[in-house]
Design a protein around this motif. Structure first.
Motif, PDB file in Angstrom:
ATOM      1  N   LEU A 280      -0.954  -7.554   4.892  1.00  0.00           N
ATOM      2  CA  LEU A 280      -1.540  -8.735   5.511  1.00  0.00           C
ATOM      3  C   LEU A 280      -1.859  -9.789   4.459  1.00  0.00           C
ATOM      4  O   LEU A 280      -2.076  -9.466   3.286  1.00  0.00           O
ATOM      5  N   PRO A 281      -1.865 -11.077   4.838  1.00  0.00           N
ATOM      6  CA  PRO A 281      -1.837 -11.627   6.189  1.00  0.00           C
ATOM      7  C   PRO A 281      -0.412 -11.864   6.694  1.00  0.00           C
ATOM      8  O   PRO A 281       0.555 -11.744   5.949  1.00  0.00           O
ATOM      9  N   VAL A 282      -0.316 -12.260   7.961  1.00  0.00           N
ATOM     10  CA  VAL A 282       0.947 -12.713   8.543  1.00  0.00           C
ATOM     11  C   VAL A 282       1.178 -14.156   8.096  1.00  0.00           C
ATOM     12  O   VAL A 282       0.335 -15.022   8.302  1.00  0.00           O
ATOM     13  N   ARG A 283       2.336 -14.412   7.473  1.00  0.00           N
ATOM     14  CA  ARG A 283       2.639 -15.753   6.966  1.00  0.00           C
ATOM     15  C   ARG A 283       3.859 -16.393   7.619  1.00  0.00           C
ATOM     16  O   ARG A 283       4.088 -17.587   7.446  1.00  0.00           O
ATOM     17  N   GLY A 284       4.649 -15.619   8.333  1.00  0.00           N
ATOM     18  CA  GLY A 284       5.854 -16.172   8.942  1.00  0.00           C
ATOM     19  C   GLY A 284       5.920 -15.878  10.427  1.00  0.00           C
ATOM     20  O   GLY A 284       5.633 -14.755  10.856  1.00  0.00           O
TER      21      GLY A 284
END
Length: 366
Positions: free
Chosen positions: A304-308
Motif C-alpha cells: 500500500l497505498p494504491v497509486r494506479g
C-alpha cells in the motif's frame, strides 16, 4: 624507504581515492550518456512497462528506460479518433515531455530539445486535437504551457507558448483542465493554492478560488464542464457543480471510511462513480464523494497505498489498480480480483489503458 603513514591513515586515503574515482567515472558516464545513447535512453530508474494480455504478463519498453515519468495521456492527432492511431504523451521529471508513436519510437517533444522541466499534468483540446496544455515546474516557477503538435509527417518539435506563470517562485503548477466543449476555457492549479481560470485561451487569467493548501489534482467530468473535483496537497477533497463558483468539502466521508491519504483519484463517468486510491486500499463512491465504501481487495500492507486506477475503455466492468509493483484486475466491477506483478520490484506511479483494440495496458514505473 620510509613510510610516514600509519595503517589507519592508509585506509582513510584509500577510501578517499575510491570516492574520487567513483565521482570521476560517474561524471564521464553522464557526459557520454547523452552522446552515446540518444534521446531514447537516459540515466535514471524510470521506465514504461506494457501488458498485452490484460495485466497477466509485463515487459519493459526498452526505449523508455531512464524516463522519470510523472504523468501520461493517450491522444489522437485528429478529431476522428476511430480512424487514427493514438500516441502516448509522457510528462517527465526534469526532462522535456516525450511522445511515443505506436512503434514506441521516442520523439522528444516540446518546448525544445534543450529545456528541462517537470511535467505534472497534461490535457488535450477536443476542438483542436493537436493542442496540448501542460502544468509544469520550470526555471523555478510553475507554468502552464501550450504545445501545438506538428502535423503528421512534419519534422520539428512543434510550437510552444507559456500561457501562465505563478507570481511566487518555487511553487509548481500541478493540475490543468480544459473545458471539453470549449478549449478557450481552462482551469489550472498549483502549490500556491490558487485555482486560476482563463476564458480566452490563456490571454488573461482570473483567480477562481484560493485554498489553504496546494492543488494536487483537478478531475473533471468528461462531458459536463461545470463539474470538477480537486485533491489538495494535504488531503483536501472538494467538489463543484458550477465551474468553481461554490465548493463542497468531501473529507468527512473519507474520514469515516478510514482512507488515510488519497494518492489517486478517478471519475468513472460511464458508471457514475468515483474511485480513490488510498492508504487503506481502493474506495468507491456512488454519490459523488459524500460516502465511500472499501472494495473487497486484499493488498499486503507493505504494498500500500494504491497509486494506479484504470477502467477498460470498452468493457466498463473491467477495472485495473496497482499497489507498488502489484497489479490487480477485476472483471466484475470490483467484486472479485486476480493478482499479477511486474517482474521488477519497483513502484508503479500510474497505470493507463490504450484507447484502441487490443487495449494494452501501460504502467509508468519509478
Amino acid at each position: 624507504f620510509e613510510c610516514f603513514f600509519d595503517a589507519g591513515e592508509i585506509i582513510i586515503m584509500s577510501k578517499l581515492l575510491l570516492v574520487i574515482f567513483i565521482v570521476i567515472v560517474a561524471a564521464l558516464m553522464v557526459t557520454l550518456g547523452g552522446t552515446l545513447f540518444g534521446v531514447s535512453s537516459f540515466f535514471g530508474s524510470g521506465s514504461i512497462w506494457v501488458s498485452r494480455d490484460s495485466g497477466g504478463t509485463w515487459e519493459e519498453i526498452a526505449q523508455s528506460r531512464g524516463i522519470r515519468s510523472l504523468t501520461a495521456l493517450f491522444a489522437y492527432t485528429t478529431s476522428t479518433p476511430l480512424d487514427t492511431e493514438p500516441f502516448l504523451l509522457v510528462g517527465a521529471k526534469n526532462q522535456s515531455p516525450f511522445l511515443f508513436d505506436r512503434q514506441f519510437a521516442a520523439v522528444l517533444a516540446p518546448p525544445s530539445v534543450t529545456e528541462k522541466m517537470s511535467v505534472y499534468a497534461i490535457d488535450q483540446s477536443r476542438q483542436h486535437p493537436r493542442e496540448f496544455f501542460l502544468a509544469v515546474f520550470k526555471d523555478n516557477y510553475g507554468k502552464i504551457v501550450k504545445w501545438v503538435k506538428p502535423h503528421a509527417g512534419k519534422l520539428g518539435a512543434g510550437v510552444s507558448y507559456e500561457l501562465y506563470t505563478t507570481s511566487l517562485a518555487r511553487y509548481g503548477m500541478f493540475a490543468v483542465r480544459v473545458d471539453p466543449a470549449n478549449d478557450q476555457r481552462i482551469w489550472a492549479g498549483g502549490g500556491d493554492g490558487l485555482l486560476v481560470e482563463t476564458q480566452n485561451g490563456g490571454s488573461s487569467w482570473t483567480t477562481r478560488a484560493r485554498f489553504r493548501e496546494g492543488i494536487q489534482t483537478i478531475v473533471g467530468h468528461p462531458v459536463i464542464a461545470s463539474r470538477m473535483w480537486i485533491l489538495g496537497s494535504r488531503g483536501m477533497l472538494i467538489a463543484t457543480t458550477d465551474g468553481g463558483a461554490t465548493w463542497t468539502r468531501l473529507n468527512e466521508g473519507l474520514k469515516k471510511a478510514k482512507a488515510g491519504d488519497v494518492h489517486e483519484f478517478f471519475y468513472d463517468a460511464a458508471n457514475a462513480k468515483l474511485l480513490a486510491g488510498t492508504d487503506r486500499g481502493i474506495l468507491r463512491s456512488r454519490d459523488n464523494g459524500i460516502t465511500w465504501e472499501l472494495l473487497p481487495l486484499t493488498i499486503p500492507p507493505s504494498a500500500l497505498p494504491v497509486r494506479g486506477i484504470a477502467v477498460h475503455p470498452s468493457d466498463l466492468s473491467t477495472l485495473i489498480v496497482s499497489a507498488r509493483n502489484l497489479v490487480y484486475k477485476s472483471n466484475d466491477g470490483g467484486i472479485s480480483w486476480e493478482r499479477n506483478a511486474l517482474p521488477a520490484d519497483r513502484p508503479i506511479e500510474r497505470i493507463i489503458f490504450s484507447p484502441k483494440p487490443p487495449y494494452p495496458i501501460y504502467a509508468l514505473v519509478q
